[in-house]
Design a protein around this motif. Structure first.
Motif, short mmCIF file in Angstrom:
data_model
loop_
_atom_site.label_atom_id
_atom_site.label_comp_id
_atom_site.label_asym_id
_atom_site.label_seq_id
_atom_site.Cartn_x
_atom_site.Cartn_y
_atom_site.Cartn_z
N MET A 43 3.89 72.96 50.90
CA MET A 43 4.02 74.35 51.32
C MET A 43 3.82 74.48 52.83
O MET A 43 4.56 75.21 53.51
N ASP A 77 0.88 69.70 46.64
CA ASP A 77 1.64 70.96 46.66
C ASP A 77 1.37 71.75 47.94
O ASP A 77 2.30 72.27 48.57
N SER A 96 3.58 81.52 48.48
CA SER A 96 3.97 80.21 47.92
C SER A 96 3.02 79.77 46.83
O SER A 96 3.45 79.24 45.80
N LEU A 97 1.73 80.00 47.03
CA LEU A 97 0.74 79.62 46.01
C LEU A 97 0.96 80.42 44.73
O LEU A 97 0.91 79.87 43.63
N ALA A 108 3.75 81.87 43.77
CA ALA A 108 5.03 81.46 43.16
C ALA A 108 4.87 80.15 42.39
O ALA A 108 5.46 79.99 41.32
N ARG A 109 4.07 79.25 42.90
CA ARG A 109 3.88 77.95 42.25
C ARG A 109 2.93 78.02 41.07
O ARG A 109 3.16 77.42 40.03
N TYR A 110 1.83 78.75 41.22
CA TYR A 110 0.76 78.72 40.22
C TYR A 110 0.59 80.01 39.42
O TYR A 110 -0.21 80.06 38.49
#
Length: 107
Positions: free
Chosen positions: A24, A20, A62-63, A65-67
Motif C-alpha cells: 500500500m 500488505d 486502502s486498509l 478496502a483490503r480488510y
C-alpha cells in the motif's frame, strides 16, 4: 541507535499484514524514492516515510478496502495526541490490523 525490540514481525499474521502495508505504501508513494526493503516495524509513517495527512487518509482507505470495516484507521488514531500520530510506526499499525482481523466478529 540500538533497539531492544526486534524490527521484524513475529507471527505469520504480522508477516502478511506488513507485506500488505508495504504494498500500500508503495502505491501511495509511487513516483518517490521508496525502498520497501528498508521498511520495518520501527519505520515511522510520517517522520521516516514523510507521509502527509492526505497520504494517511489514502492508507486508511486502502486498509479498509483490503480488510473491511473492522480496520478503522480513524478510530485507531482518535485518542492519540498529535505527537503520537507523528511517531506512529508501521509496527503499531500492523499490530492494530492484526488485532482487528483476528478478533471475534459480532454477527
Amino acid at each position: 541507535m540500538n533497539r531492544t525490540e526486534p524490527n521484524r514481525p513475529t507471527s505469520a499474521a504480522e508477516e502478511a499484514v506488513i507485506a500488505d502495508v508495504i504494498g500500500m505504501l508503495q502505491e501511495i508513494l509511487e513516483g518517490y524514492a521508496f525502498d520497501a526493503a528498508a521498511v520495518g516495524m520501527h519505520t515511522r509513517l510520517t517522520v521516516d516515510l514523510e507521509l502527509e495527512s492526505i497520504d494517511l487518509v489514502t492508507l486508511a482507505g486502502s486498509l479498509e478496502a483490503r480488510y473491511g470495516s473492522s480496520v478503522n484507521f480513524a478510530h485507531f488514531i482518535a485518542d492519540m495526541e498529535l505527537e503520537e500520530i507523528i511517531d506512529l510506526t508501521v509496527g503499531q499499525l500492523v499490530t492494530y490490523v492484526v488485532q482487528c482481523i483476528t478478533a471475534p466478529q459480532d454477527h
